[in-house]
Design an enzyme around this catalytic site. Structure first.
Site, PDB file in Angstrom:
ATOM      1  N   ASP A 192      -9.946  -3.566  -5.300  1.00  0.00           N
ATOM      2  CA  ASP A 192      -9.334  -2.677  -4.305  1.00  0.00           C
ATOM      3  C   ASP A 192      -9.735  -1.230  -4.581  1.00  0.00           C
ATOM      4  OD1 ASP A 192      -7.730  -1.281  -2.553  1.00  0.00           O
ATOM      5  OD2 ASP A 192      -5.863  -2.242  -3.160  1.00  0.00           O
ATOM      6  N   SER A 217       0.844  -1.191   0.000  1.00  0.00           N
ATOM      7  CA  SER A 217       0.000   0.000   0.000  1.00  0.00           C
ATOM      8  C   SER A 217       0.888   1.254   0.000  1.00  0.00           C
ATOM      9  CB  SER A 217      -0.952  -0.040   1.198  1.00  0.00           C
ATOM     10  OG  SER A 217      -1.984   0.902   1.052  1.00  0.00           O
ATOM     11  N   HIS A 235      -8.306  -4.797  -1.063  1.00  0.00           N
ATOM     12  CA  HIS A 235      -7.036  -4.246  -0.601  1.00  0.00           C
ATOM     13  C   HIS A 235      -6.272  -5.233   0.285  1.00  0.00           C
ATOM     14  CE1 HIS A 235      -4.308  -0.896  -0.133  1.00  0.00           C
ATOM     15  NE2 HIS A 235      -4.340  -1.006   1.176  1.00  0.00           N
TER      16      HIS A 235
END
Length: 723
Positions: free
Chosen positions: A659, A573, A694
């Site tokens: 995501d 991320s 995610h």
């Protein structure tokens, strides 16, 4: 794909076997390297113009695509599938080791396990896992009874829905113990649907509510529950009250946040007298309250928002406690006895570069935490004497301590105290705050065996480019030599004030046991050394995060923990942003890079204010669209914009189609552009989970499979496995 050359090789059986394999593999690789179609687009902002060959893959209806993948452009789907095939082909020689790693990692987990019990008013509640299941089971029994009730079974729920992805947002039991509220995300896009059902009958008792943030908060009379609805940009900015058994159309809006940068949530106070509504971005917060007995809730403001000030109010024992950084960079705690006539007094004073945590209340005790130099501590205060002391129950220096309540009734001296370290699995004690007696009640078991004495944990500090000392947590096998010959995995994040905790991870042992040193770099952008540590790694200081990481890598090489070209960088991320920035800046340091759901097209995302997270992150990364200095700064480090024509290390990039935090098109574009410009023959692999969000795949086995896949890549490039 068949071509005449591939056919020639396939049909010439007279080729000797090694040559046949070599030619086939070479031609397959040559023919199968995925290519994303180029559609050059000139972009311009603040008198700067740049060309983007792949911006076309970002669809205008991208949020709809996240909810329904059938709306994905066919050419984009084809490209992602080709990349998946290419990755599969290039890692097919690790299949056996992926299975070995999967079994190894799973073998360290006690699959049949139960959590410690929490005593509510009439029931004890706890969680169970099984050897065959992927999801948790929720159990309870009436206090004084031996009859155990199973009121939630994740695997059975998933099977009933016939869904590949199964994400549970919240599981809440009403205060009368009759209702179960739960929220589900079946795509990975974090659009949760809320359900309420009768625990005994199993029947739904009210309409389902779609497109929520997932959180469920019951009223104390069990007639209502509160939830937050997502807006068109996937931002929770409204709190509704739903009367159980009524139509969703009749739900009452009790709070609405007008700023697009702020999101909202609701919680119950520790004394169960008030509901608190918190609205915040990453840098500023504001709170409202109303009494639990109010028939028509009218939230009242506590303290008006002030940019850069974060605060949180709770109530207990006739006082309101405010945890705030107002005139206290690393927080302080104040208290007052009346919110309508606020006269705050210092309860816990601020300390320099020591992060003051929140409070846990018991009738006679108040427990709190602190963090400094990436290490946490716990303190307990006797309410009668006012004396405060540290809770210390192990001689290990690098640990993660924790505390939790054993029951809802606060009239007790007993709590659960726990700790773990990078080499020591978690231990939980039943601890008497008055007598200081402790009893070990749960220990994380490693079924395949684990000896903490086989491992060495070190805490070092590395000088960064400006002299600031970066804490490092190093975990290695005692047999690993510190002579520069070892491979090293360097993990980093460094954003949003998120601190990396030096806890125990049984999965990492699969690398550490194979002579790979694991190092967590507590770089700026987190809060391991307080708010200043965060501020020095965000906005126009963001490059400190990257410099810290690079200096840590060089420091570890200098100290003999590894050598240039033997380090594997890993981050996900915002940690993927870190990986993208440092590999563009210093690729020669690394053997490989593993980037999970990486935020690598950060300039494009920052310029698009319609995306879910962008507006709320102006105080983290800046506002490139409206501020030229922010634009210039982000443009200078954004990974996608700074790919160069040069050699890059081996790279594994993973993403998920649903995501909505980091859209799949960021790593897809990054990979395509990297293929155009890189001048090496190292692996560049993109893997897209087509049914995940995610956090990757859902379920225990799914999570282990992803770890085993990443680790197999690392072991392959490190030549730790025989192919």
């Amino acid at each position: 794909m068949k071509c005449w050359l591939l056919n020639v090789v396939e049909n010439k059986k007279w080729l000797i076997k090694p040559l046949y394999k070599l030619l086939y593999s070479y031609i397959f690789d040559l023919m199968k390297i995925p290519q994303l179609k180029k559609k050059p687009e000139l972009k311009s902002c603040h008198n700067t113009t740049w060309e983007d060959d792949y911006s076309w893959i970002h669809q205008d209806n991208i949020l709809e695509v996240l909810k329904d993948s059938s709306k994905l452009l066919p050419d984009v789907r084809k490209y992602l599938e080709e990349e998946n095939d290419f990755t599969e082909h290039n890692l097919k020689d690790t299949k056996k080791y992926q299975k070995i790693l999967f079994d190894e990692i799973k073998g360290r987990i006690k699959l049949d396990d139960e959590s410690l019990k929490f005593k509510d008013k009439e029931y004890e509640y706890w969680t169970k896992t099984t050897a065959v299941g992927n999801y948790s089971i929720k159990l309870r029994k009436k206090i004084g009874s031996d009859k155990v009730e199973e009121f939630w079974n994740g695997d059975e729920e998933k099977e009933k829905l016939k869904t590949e992805y199964f994400g549970v947002g919240d599981l809440e039991v009403s205060y009368n113990d009759k209702l179960l509220g739960y929220s589900l995300d079946l795509k990975g896009s974090e659009y949760y649907t809320i359900y309420i059902r009768n625990i005994i009958s199993g029947k739904l008792v009210t309409e389902k509510i779609e497109e929520t943030s997932g959180s469920i908060t019951f009223s104390l009379d069990d007639q209502y529950f509160f939830y937050s609805k997502l807006d068109e940009f996937h931002r929770p900015r409204k709190i509704f009250r739903h009367k159980i058994g009524s139509s969703v159309k009749d739900d009452e809006l009790i709070f609405e946040e007008k700023s697009e940068a702020f999101t909202v949530g609701i919680s119950l106070s520790s004394d169960e007298k008030y509901f608190f509504i918190t609205t915040s971005d990453h840098n500023t917060s504001e709170q409202y309250y109303f009494e639990v007995t109010e028939k028509n809730p009218k939230p009242k403001l506590i303290i008006k928002r002030k940019k850069g000030v974060i605060y949180s109010v709770n109530s207990w024992g006739g006082y309101f406690y405010c945890h705030t950084n107002d005139d206290a960079e690393d927080f302080k705690i104040e208290r007052c006895d009346d919110l309508s006539n606020q006269k705050w007094e210092i309860y816990i004073a601020a300390k320099e570069e020591v992060l003051i945590g929140g409070l846990i209340f018991l009738n006679d005790w108040i427990i709190r935490g602190e963090k400094s130099n990436a290490l946490g501590k716990l303190f307990v205060r006797n309410k009668q004497t006012g004396i405060e002391e540290e809770l210390k129950f192990t001689d290990e220096s690098v640990i993660v301590p924790g505390v939790s309540l054993i029951q809802r009734n606060k009239n007790t001296d007993l709590v659960y105290l726990s700790y773990s370290s990078p080499k020591t699995p978690g231990k939980t004690y039943l601890y008497n705050l008055k007598t200081k007696e402790k009893k070990l009640v749960k220990e994380q078991e490693i079924p395949s065996g684990h000896n903490p004495d086989d491992y060495i944990v070190e805490r070092l500090e590395c000088p960064s480019h400006d002299g600031r000392l970066v804490p490092l947590t190093i975990t290695r096998h005692k047999k690993t030599k510190i002579d520069g010959t070892a491979n090293l995995l360097l993990y980093g994040y460094g954003s949003y004030g998120s601190s990396m905790t030096p806890d125990f991870s049984s999965t990492r042992l699969s690398l550490i046991d194979r002579d790979i040193i694991w190092v967590t770099a507590h770089i700026r952008g987190g809060m391991e050394k307080g708010m200043k540590w965060w501020k020095e790694g965000k906005l126009l200081n963001k490059k400190n995060t990257f410099e810290d990481y690079i200096h840590v890598a060089k420091f570890l090489i200098e100290k003999g923990y590894s050598s240039k070209g033997k380090i594997v960088g890993m981050g996900g991320s915002a940690g993927g942003l870190l990986m993208g920035a440092v590999v563009n800046q210093s690729p020669e340091l690394f053997l490989g890079i593993v980037m999970a759901v990486p935020f690598v097209d950060s300039l494009t995302t920052n310029l698009d204010h319609s995306l879910p997270l962008t507006v709320g992150e102006f105080d983290e990364f800046g506002n490139a669209k409206d501020k030229k200095d922010h634009f210039d700064y982000i443009y200078s480090y954004a990974p996608y914009n700074n790919i160069k024509k040069m050699d890059y290390p081996h790279m594994l990039i993973t993403t998920s189609l649903s995501d909505n935090r980091v859209l799949f098109d960021e790593p897809a574009k990054f990979t395509a552009k990297l293929r155009d410009l890189k001048t090496d023959n190292n692996l560049l692999l993109l893997k897209t989970e087509m049914n995940a969000g995610h956090g990757g795949k859902s379920g225990r086995d799914g999570a282990i499979e992803e770890i085993a896949f990443d680790y197999a890549f690392i072991l392959k490039i490190s030549e730790k496995i025989k192919i």
